[in-house]
Design a protein around this motif. Sequence first.
Motif: not given
Lengths: 290, 361
Positions: A202-203, A206-207
């Motif tokens: 989730r985090i 995407p980064l």
Amino acid sequence: MTDIPATAAAGRASRAGGTDMAGLRRLVSYAVLIGYLLFLLVPIYWLVNMSFKGNLEILNTMTLLPADPTLANYARILGDPTWYMGYVNSLIYVVMNTVISVTVALPAAYAFSRYSFIGDKHLFFWLLTNRMAPPAVFALPFFQLYSSIGLFDTHIAVALAHCLFNVPLAVWILEGFMRGVPKEIDETAYIDGYSWGRFFVRIFMPLISSGIGVAAFFCFMFSWVDLLLSRTLTSVEVKTIGVAMTRTSSATGLDYGTLAAAGVLTIVPGALVIWFVRNYIAKGFALGRV
Amino acid sequence: MLELRGVSRSVRGRVHIQSTDLTLQPGTMNVLLGPTLSGKTSLMRLMAGLDIPTEGRVFAHGRDVTGMRVQDRKVAMVYQQFINYPSMTVYDNIASPLRLMRKSRAEIDRAVRGTAEMLRLTALLDRKPLELSGGQQQRCALARALVKDSDLVLLDEPLANLDYKLREELRAEIPRIFRESGAIFVYATTEPEEALLLGGNTATLWEGRITQFGPAPEVYRRPNDAITARVYSDPPMNFAPCRKQGHSLTFGEGIHAPADGAFAGLPDGLYRAGFRPNHLRFEAHSGAAVAFRCTLGIAEITGSETFLHLTHGADNWVALLHGVHHFDPGTEISLMLDPAHVYLFEADGRLALPASYAAAA
């Protein structure tokens, strides 16, 4: 509006008179640039040119543009399953390989970027040494191994063989991108209650999405351009495009036109992929370390 | 309540935190004050459960939480860097801890909007963190830490990366936020001024050890030892050797003062005198003041204050004076010090006698 280019040209002319050296230097640099571009592009132009000619024209005359443009070569490839299935098969194992390489490399790169463990630096370097041997070295052991376990002549065989080269590369690229993400983000997520898996998907992903794109691109390209391993590991069921292209010699001689058309179609997927990731390629070549 | 019992941490043979006992009461503001590398962050990570102590146990509400997964601890943390989830909007950032707790949609919305209101983020809820200014990003991080009602809120130099103006603004808000939350706040800072402004308790840290823990004014006025006094003073406290003999105090090289008042009861011997830079003045503020002749190293002038870097005998001092004063380096300057502002420390650093002005306060 029309007089502006005129005055600009006049100004340039007067300046050129004043500074001969600068003009000459610019001329030389243009000449070198144009020469270099020609050197790069002529073979590709020739390939495209040939793909629109008939065999007779290719063999008998030298023409810069097809005298009698024809799509027959392309029609032959797109109409004949033994031809176009080559592309399909190649795409299948390339995509398989890309997915496997990136999926496997993501957690590995995360471990290298976040944890220190015994031998981590050596292991990291050792990964890259896998890329230092030519694929030919591995052709025989792979052939023997896959034949004996019944993987010979399957898509997964080629995909797995290419992993030997692509997983280390993907790990290196992804590790560089991951290192750029502060560790505090991980910790904040854990404090917020994220489990590792959830945080990663989730985090974290995407980064580093541009890194994932670059890694996938390099896997795709290396797998797509490799002929040797894919030829060695396939025969009847899975004919790769490389294999198909070597079958163009027949009793009537070499079918140059069709071969050229096949070549053009082989360039297209790579060019498309490059177009999509063009903004990140420089970063990818620096293994994310720019 | 958070309790550290004999907690220490060493990494590869290097001691980061020496054996520490510390009890933080519910609803208190606790400031960890110390220079960089004094162990503030290490101690906080132990409190949060991000690191596991090498020795000792951590208790929360009487329950042993040593080694518990940080996800299961009810803590929140804000870092010096502005840490948010860049791919989510401010709203989703603040909502994310609540979503993980499986709260209802309405409940989440209410909590997020309430917290955003408190931190003046309401207008920015639809933006992404990287589109915000530094102060707004840090407010977003604060909101995410506060929204989940944790028992323990750890703020690791949250204002250090902000510019001066924003820092003052947020610093004024933190006590208000703290009062509204009712949690244990732990706030790390390198600045004594910040510790005093925030109030509550101060723990001074030096080389991985808590040198003193108590209410901020108490620690400031009655430091246990010379190290605490040094840490809790900006610029650091000045020191000079001091001999007490009979009814006389001798500072440095033969500056005499009568040993009356509290000094009279002190046994004779050699001490270290300590005094804060702002207690050196040009004019005598009381009849008892003694004059020191110092040599000026450099003078630093801010808008309204002057820092004089001085040498007096073998000691290097700093004087903080109001107003702008121009001096050339090398100038001899005479400065007055009231003995009432002097702390006396034993040779080993322990406090022998607090300054009489502090004892009176």
